[in-house]
Design an enzyme around this catalytic site. Structure first.
Site, PDB file in Angstrom:
ATOM      1  N   CYS A 103       7.943   8.632   8.765  1.00 41.03           N
ATOM      2  CA  CYS A 103       8.205   7.222   8.507  1.00 41.03           C
ATOM      3  C   CYS A 103       7.404   6.389   9.496  1.00 41.03           C
ATOM      4  O   CYS A 103       7.250   6.753  10.660  1.00 41.03           O
ATOM      5  CB  CYS A 103       9.698   6.903   8.579  1.00 41.03           C
ATOM      6  N   GLU A 104       6.847   5.303   8.985  1.00 43.20           N
ATOM      7  CA  GLU A 104       5.953   4.517   9.837  1.00 43.20           C
ATOM      8  C   GLU A 104       6.698   3.665  10.843  1.00 43.20           C
ATOM      9  O   GLU A 104       6.090   3.115  11.753  1.00 43.20           O
ATOM     10  CB  GLU A 104       5.009   3.662   8.990  1.00 43.20           C
ATOM     11  N   HIS A 105       8.013   3.549  10.712  1.00 44.66           N
ATOM     12  CA  HIS A 105       8.757   2.729  11.662  1.00 44.66           C
ATOM     13  C   HIS A 105       9.152   3.501  12.911  1.00 44.66           C
ATOM     14  O   HIS A 105       9.238   2.937  13.991  1.00 44.66           O
ATOM     15  CB  HIS A 105      10.021   2.155  10.998  1.00 44.66           C
ATOM     16  N   HIS A 106       9.448   4.784  12.753  1.00 39.85           N
ATOM     17  CA  HIS A 106       9.921   5.568  13.900  1.00 39.85           C
ATOM     18  C   HIS A 106       9.067   6.809  14.154  1.00 39.85           C
ATOM     19  O   HIS A 106       9.304   7.529  15.107  1.00 39.85           O
ATOM     20  CB  HIS A 106      11.369   6.020  13.668  1.00 39.85           C
ATOM     21  N   GLN A 144       8.842   5.516   2.056  1.00 34.73           N
ATOM     22  CA  GLN A 144       9.031   6.278   0.813  1.00 34.73           C
ATOM     23  C   GLN A 144       8.650   5.454  -0.423  1.00 34.73           C
ATOM     24  O   GLN A 144       8.101   5.976  -1.384  1.00 34.73           O
ATOM     25  CB  GLN A 144      10.488   6.759   0.735  1.00 34.73           C
ATOM     26  N   HIS A 172      15.879  11.247   5.488  1.00 34.10           N
ATOM     27  CA  HIS A 172      15.121  10.577   6.548  1.00 34.10           C
ATOM     28  C   HIS A 172      15.760  10.887   7.891  1.00 34.10           C
ATOM     29  O   HIS A 172      16.908  10.517   8.140  1.00 34.10           O
ATOM     30  CB  HIS A 172      15.126   9.066   6.315  1.00 34.10           C
ATOM     31  N   CYS A 174      15.119   9.563  10.627  1.00 29.58           N
ATOM     32  CA  CYS A 174      15.409   8.341  11.408  1.00 29.58           C
ATOM     33  C   CYS A 174      16.782   7.798  11.058  1.00 29.58           C
ATOM     34  O   CYS A 174      17.374   7.059  11.843  1.00 29.58           O
ATOM     35  CB  CYS A 174      14.311   7.291  11.248  1.00 29.58           C
TER      36      CYS A 174
HETATM   37 ZN   LIG Z   1      12.266   5.352  10.106  1.00 34.60          ZN
END
Ligand SMILES: [Zn+2]
Length: 214
Positions: A103-106, A144, A172, A174
């Site tokens: 995931c690009e956020h975490h 996703q 996920h 995260c």
């Molecule tokens: Zn994430």
């Protein structure tokens, strides 16, 4: 992974249970990433010089390069190189394609299954290319939702079929390891074009993939 082989890259091969694993690395990039990971180890309060961690920055750097190798791939080209003329006009389904992404956020993993279908219009594609296209987009920093639409659009634009359907179900980390800690939640995303926008065709696809989440 060998689509765009760069002779400057190092190649490591090892055969484990008949499974040939080929990783390619760019040595300069590995060095820069390793230096950054050594700094990260210090920042979290570790000692990068203790025995167990000596090779960790380099291992993590190689691992990250592998986990993001999709940036070096051209999924449209993969499909175009295996596109054949054929008068078949029934649904073609490739289901339960394993996906592993970050995931690009975490930058934590999300993983699960992708189910892809298309209805050809004069052109079909070598069936093994579909999982490779999924992998080419999954092996990048992703969300996703975008992963789902990128796969759909790639097939739509290169094969110009009568319709495309993509469903992804994923866990996920995260969400599971941090944040709301929902251990067993599955996130489902879907994207459809053409004939799959018609209820009957879409229901047929969903019953063929045998899922009840949608
Ligand atoms: Zn994430």
């Amino acid at each position: 992974m060998n689509d765009e082989f760069d002779p400057n890259d190092m190649v490591e091969q090892n055969s484990l249970d008949g499974y040939l694993k080929i990783d390619k690395y760019n040595p300069e990039k590995i060095k820069r990433l390793s230096d950054a990971y050594e700094l990260i180890l210090r920042e979290i309060g570790e000692n990068p010089l203790r025995e167990g961690l000596l090779k960790t920055p380099e291992r993590v750097a190689k691992s990250l390069q592998f986990l993001t190798h999709g940036y070096d791939m051209n999924p449209e080209q993969m499909l175009l190189s295996a596109k054949f003329r054929e008068d078949y006009q029934q649904m073609v389904i490739v289901k339960d394609i394993e996906i592993y992404s970050l995931c690009e956020h975490h930058m934590l993993p999300f993983f699960g299954k992708a189910h892809v279908a298309y209805i050809p219009d004069k052109h079909i594609v070598g069936i093994s290319k579909i999982p490779r296209v999924v992998d080419a987009y999954a092996r990048r920093l992703q969300v996703q939702e975008r992963l789902t639409t990128q796969i759909r659009d790639c097939i739509e634009e290169t094969l110009k079929p009568l319709g495309v359907a993509v469903v992804i179900e994923a866990h996920h980390l995260c969400m599971q390891m941090r944040g709301i800690q929902k251990q067993n939640s599955v996130t489902t995303t879907s994207a459809f074009t053409g004939e799959f926008e018609n209820d009957r065709t879409r229901s047929e696809f969903i019953s063929l993939i045998g899922k009840r989440y949608i």
